[in-house]
Design a protein around this motif. Sequence first.
Motif, PDB file in Angstrom:
ATOM      1  N   ALA A 107       2.398   6.149   1.064  1.00  0.00           N
ATOM      2  CA  ALA A 107       2.138   4.959   1.964  1.00  0.00           C
ATOM      3  C   ALA A 107       0.562   4.467   1.575  1.00  0.00           C
ATOM      4  O   ALA A 107       0.107   3.602   1.849  1.00  0.00           O
ATOM      5  CB  ALA A 107       2.365   5.334   3.325  1.00  0.00           C
ATOM      6  N   ILE A 108      -0.197   5.614   1.454  1.00  0.00           N
ATOM      7  CA  ILE A 108      -1.579   5.407   0.924  1.00  0.00           C
ATOM      8  C   ILE A 108      -1.886   4.779  -0.244  1.00  0.00           C
ATOM      9  O   ILE A 108      -2.659   3.866  -0.255  1.00  0.00           O
ATOM     10  CB  ILE A 108      -2.494   7.047   1.012  1.00  0.00           C
ATOM     11  N   ALA A 109      -0.974   4.916  -1.093  1.00  0.00           N
ATOM     12  CA  ALA A 109      -0.923   4.288  -2.506  1.00  0.00           C
ATOM     13  C   ALA A 109      -0.805   2.738  -2.387  1.00  0.00           C
ATOM     14  O   ALA A 109      -1.356   2.070  -2.948  1.00  0.00           O
ATOM     15  CB  ALA A 109      -0.028   4.668  -3.429  1.00  0.00           C
ATOM     16  N   VAL A 110       0.247   2.505  -1.454  1.00  0.00           N
ATOM     17  CA  VAL A 110       0.433   1.090  -1.136  1.00  0.00           C
ATOM     18  C   VAL A 110      -0.637   0.402  -0.448  1.00  0.00           C
ATOM     19  O   VAL A 110      -0.930  -0.815  -0.926  1.00  0.00           O
ATOM     20  CB  VAL A 110       1.844   1.009  -0.158  1.00  0.00           C
ATOM     21  N   ALA A 111      -1.117   1.183   0.329  1.00  0.00           N
ATOM     22  CA  ALA A 111      -2.320   0.613   1.436  1.00  0.00           C
ATOM     23  C   ALA A 111      -3.435   0.146   0.392  1.00  0.00           C
ATOM     24  O   ALA A 111      -4.166  -0.843   0.512  1.00  0.00           O
ATOM     25  CB  ALA A 111      -2.834   1.603   2.372  1.00  0.00           C
ATOM     26  N   PHE A 112      -3.511   0.993  -0.761  1.00  0.00           N
ATOM     27  CA  PHE A 112      -4.608   0.596  -1.552  1.00  0.00           C
ATOM     28  C   PHE A 112      -4.159  -0.560  -2.557  1.00  0.00           C
ATOM     29  O   PHE A 112      -5.127  -1.408  -2.874  1.00  0.00           O
ATOM     30  CB  PHE A 112      -4.834   1.872  -2.654  1.00  0.00           C
ATOM     31  N   LEU A 113      -2.996  -0.768  -3.058  1.00  0.00           N
ATOM     32  CA  LEU A 113      -2.516  -1.813  -3.616  1.00  0.00           C
ATOM     33  C   LEU A 113      -2.613  -3.010  -2.630  1.00  0.00           C
ATOM     34  O   LEU A 113      -3.160  -4.152  -3.171  1.00  0.00           O
ATOM     35  CB  LEU A 113      -1.062  -1.530  -4.051  1.00  0.00           C
ATOM     36  N   VAL A 114      -2.370  -3.176  -1.432  1.00  0.00           N
ATOM     37  CA  VAL A 114      -2.543  -4.072  -0.364  1.00  0.00           C
ATOM     38  C   VAL A 114      -4.113  -4.540  -0.434  1.00  0.00           C
ATOM     39  O   VAL A 114      -4.478  -5.744  -0.497  1.00  0.00           O
ATOM     40  CB  VAL A 114      -2.022  -3.828   0.848  1.00  0.00           C
ATOM     41  N   ASN A 115      -4.779  -3.496  -0.615  1.00  0.00           N
ATOM     42  CA  ASN A 115      -6.490  -3.878  -0.351  1.00  0.00           C
ATOM     43  C   ASN A 115      -6.805  -4.438  -1.644  1.00  0.00           C
ATOM     44  O   ASN A 115      -7.514  -5.477  -1.688  1.00  0.00           O
ATOM     45  CB  ASN A 115      -7.232  -2.372  -0.392  1.00  0.00           C
ATOM     46  N   PHE A 116      -6.269  -4.146  -3.008  1.00  0.00           N
ATOM     47  CA  PHE A 116      -6.635  -4.713  -4.338  1.00  0.00           C
ATOM     48  C   PHE A 116      -6.352  -6.095  -4.200  1.00  0.00           C
ATOM     49  O   PHE A 116      -6.687  -7.190  -4.800  1.00  0.00           O
ATOM     50  CB  PHE A 116      -6.018  -3.936  -5.122  1.00  0.00           C
ATOM     51  N   ALA A 117      -4.840  -6.334  -3.313  1.00  0.00           N
ATOM     52  CA  ALA A 117      -4.178  -7.612  -3.487  1.00  0.00           C
ATOM     53  C   ALA A 117      -5.028  -8.707  -2.821  1.00  0.00           C
ATOM     54  O   ALA A 117      -5.417  -9.888  -3.092  1.00  0.00           O
ATOM     55  CB  ALA A 117      -2.711  -7.751  -2.978  1.00  0.00           C
ATOM     56  N   PHE A 118      -5.700  -8.206  -1.692  1.00  0.00           N
ATOM     57  CA  PHE A 118      -6.686  -9.036  -0.779  1.00  0.00           C
ATOM     58  C   PHE A 118      -8.019  -9.356  -1.559  1.00  0.00           C
ATOM     59  O   PHE A 118      -8.550 -10.499  -1.545  1.00  0.00           O
ATOM     60  CB  PHE A 118      -7.030  -8.315   0.620  1.00  0.00           C
ATOM     61  N   HIS A 119      -8.463  -8.363  -2.306  1.00  0.00           N
ATOM     62  CA  HIS A 119      -9.839  -8.646  -2.894  1.00  0.00           C
ATOM     63  C   HIS A 119     -10.100  -8.214  -4.110  1.00  0.00           C
ATOM     64  O   HIS A 119     -11.373  -8.291  -4.826  1.00  0.00           O
ATOM     65  CB  HIS A 119     -10.843  -7.614  -2.141  1.00  0.00           C
ATOM     66  N   GLY A 120      -8.819  -8.137  -4.870  1.00  0.00           N
ATOM     67  CA  GLY A 120      -8.995  -8.088  -6.515  1.00  0.00           C
ATOM     68  C   GLY A 120      -9.493  -6.761  -7.055  1.00  0.00           C
ATOM     69  O   GLY A 120      -9.476  -5.744  -6.436  1.00  0.00           O
TER      70      GLY A 120
END
Length: 451
Positions: A438-451
């Motif tokens: 779940a934490i790994a997915v949260a980081f991926l979402v953050n990268f998707a928002f801000h590159g």
Amino acid sequence: MSAQSTGVPPLSATPGWLDRWFRLSERGTTVRTELLAGLTTFLTMSYIIFVNPAILADAGIPKGAAVMATVLASVFCTTLFALWANLPIAVAPGMGLNAFFTYTVVLGQGLSWQTALGAVFISGSVFLILSLTGVRARMLEAVPEVLRTAIVVGIGCFIAFIGLKNAGIVTKSEATIVTLGHLTAPGPMLALGGLILATALMAWRVRGALVLSILAVTVGAMATGLSPVPHGLADVVSLKLPSLSETLFKLDIPAALRYGIVSIIFSFTIVELFDNLATLIGLSRKAGLMDAEGRIPNLNRALVADAVGTMASAAMGSTALNAYIENATGIAEGGRTGLKALVVAGLFLVSLLFIPLLTVIPTVATAPVLVLVGAHMLAEVRHLSVDDFTDLVPAFLTIVMMPLSFSIADGLAFGFVSYAALKLVTGRWREAPWMTYAIAVAFLVNFAFHG
């Protein structure tokens, strides 16, 4: 752990209530050690008093009020860490988060600083909910042991890199990104001399070694013209305090909600959350406060204090708070309890009167301490296993990406995502709890928002 088993002298001169409150003898420390550790930590992180207001001023926040908000928010939250959580960790507005606040949210997105402060307050509220429900503590349990070790080593490399940069020993380069600085210039030479002095004093087990090296390099900087020499009382103390009225309660929460800046609030939350968790892991482990199961004493109290502190910081006119990696300098000096943090809080408060004097201490004076502490934290690398590539590669990415991305949270993101991905593709997904994924997915979402 007893004071006798660690070679620390008995605390017969320590008042009983002080010993009981901060558990000094249990953690093998003394009042003198905690005082020196607090002074060392303050000297290495006092730059935030000037740097944070300068960055916030670019967002339009009045500089004098930003100075006051920076200091008062740091004092408030650090005191909570000291008296409630009894941890040797000082807290202040986070570097990186203040830059994100100013250059991405305000200048980049075109929002007012009042609206951005509203977003910071909302993220603090999210931290508080996650802390009170125990979710933030469970997130700590989801950090694999291999990443806990890598975090300490990565933070050490990050601290050392900051020290080398501040000293001018490494500098930016258009051709190679970074390169060697001009070592024969006064700044790098003073820093290298300070590093040798600090290391020698530590090897000789001289109490206050880091403070002594900072003072010695400061004197050298004055002699070479790198730092101004105080000539009168006005160069040392100022009784005119900045006013907080221009920013106090000026945050605009409804505007932040009205703009629907979900991605911004999410980024504030995810970066501050894991930057703090990673730093707490690294510092607590280095201080010997983490038990065999990876538990940190009073962790949830510390997380609640951080959340409340971030909300208070936004209300005063500053950004989200972080546990500072510079706390490692005081831990290296022997700090183990909240008394060390209380000393830092007190010095922050007193610093409002002595801001002119603090400008005398140049970055080249604190740079050797950061390099030495980084080297000290590198010793944790001996706990890393090199036999399992699904552990080794995430650990490696965590370590190298912290200094290369100039972000503890981004380094941890690379570690989490690579760890989860490798466990999945090798069919060993049961080795990690669901929250790790779940934490790994949260980081991926953050990268998707801000590159």
